[in-house]
Design a protein around this motif. Structure first.
Motif, PDB file in Angstrom:
ATOM      1  N   SER A 137       0.836  -1.203   0.000  1.00 38.65           N
ATOM      2  CA  SER A 137       0.000   0.000   0.000  1.00 38.65           C
ATOM      3  C   SER A 137       0.874   1.257   0.000  1.00 38.65           C
ATOM      4  N   ARG A 140      -4.515   2.737   2.367  1.00 45.19           N
ATOM      5  CA  ARG A 140      -4.254   2.765   3.818  1.00 45.19           C
ATOM      6  C   ARG A 140      -3.125   1.816   4.187  1.00 45.19           C
ATOM      7  N   THR A 143      -4.477  -4.480   4.836  1.00 46.12           N
ATOM      8  CA  THR A 143      -5.354  -4.521   3.662  1.00 46.12           C
ATOM      9  C   THR A 143      -6.082  -5.864   3.625  1.00 46.12           C
ATOM     10  N   ASP A 164      -4.590  -3.063  -5.173  1.00 42.07           N
ATOM     11  CA  ASP A 164      -3.908  -3.380  -3.913  1.00 42.07           C
ATOM     12  C   ASP A 164      -4.592  -4.602  -3.302  1.00 42.07           C
TER      13      ASP A 164
HETATM   14 MG    MG Z   1      -1.687  -3.027   2.472  1.00 38.61          MG
END
Ligand code: MG
Ligand code: GTP
Length: 211
Positions: free
Chosen positions: A39, A53, A61, A85
């Motif tokens: 991320s 985030r 995540t 992501d």
């Molecule tokens: Mg992540």
């Protein structure tokens, strides 16, 4: 000619194919162990802190997150793509039902997305290549996907040690000499220009001028 990112925006989060965003933009996905820096790297690439985030603790995540990124070439040509992501693998402490390896729906994403052009597999420069990294790398290639390995957190080692570790990862992954490992650090920052060029090459923006 070179490309630069001019806009990046969060579009949606998904755990199944029906939730993937509509459209025909090509996709580039980011995969790697939990906490490897997926991320953070997306934010660095887009020069947009807070877009994806991030966290110091692994397992941040938990959904497949789609970011639409607009790019502009020197001559003014514009194109867009999705950066995707994904949740990390190798982190067993989420819950009993969640596994160490790629989530079933992450595998489902890799199998179902017809727009996926490149998988960027991130590896921490300080860590030995783990069997799970090799398994994931082989599984992705068996699925017919193009994989670009990138070592993250290059700033954590001295220049010499980072270079040696990069060569070691390259050798252990069994990559041919011509296919380069890339290195990245979000702090220095370094590796951004090379990775951006690799993404643009994979999605063939320069080959679709006439479209
Ligand atoms: Mg992540
Ligand atoms: P999950 O979502 O849990 O799978 O993790 P992730 O791979 O998305 O990792 P994330 O981007 O949340 O980053 C994890 C930690 O690594 C954060 O504390 C980041 O600040 C740190 N980090 C990421 N990239 C770099 C880097 O290039 N240099 C340094 N020094 N730290 C980094």
């Amino acid at each position: 000619m070179s490309w630069e990112i001019i806009k990046a925006e969060y579009v949606t989060s998904a755990v199944k194919a029906s939730q993937f965003p509509p459209g025909d933009e090509p996709e580039v996905a980011f995969i790697g162990r939990s906490n490897v820096g997926k991320s953070t790297l997306i934010n660095s690439l887009c020069r947009y802190n807070g877009l994806a985030r991030t966290s110091g603790a692994p397992g941040k995540t938990r959904t497949i997150n789609f970011y639409r990124v607009s790019l502009k070439r020197d001559d003014g040509l514009r194109r867009s793509l999705f950066l995707v992501d994904l949740p990390g693998y190798g982190y067993a402490k989420r819950s009993k039902s969640e596994r160490q390896d790629l989530h079933e729906w992450t595998q489902h994403y890799f199998r179902e997305s017809s727009r996926l052009r490149l998988v960027v597999q991130l590896l921490d420069i300080r860590r030995e290549l783990q069997p799970l990294d090799v398994e994931v790398n082989e599984w992705l290639r068996e699925e017919g996907l193009e994989v670009q390995p990138v070592a993250t957190k290059m700033d954590k080692l001295s220049r010499g040690a980072a270079g040696a570790a990069l060569r070691m990862l390259h050798a252990k992954l069994g990559l041919p000499p011509e296919s380069g490992m890339l290195g990245y650090s979000v702090l220095t920052p370094s590796g951004r220009t090379e990775l951006l060029a690799r993404l643009v090459e994979a999605v063939e923006f320069d080959a679709t001028d006439a479209v």
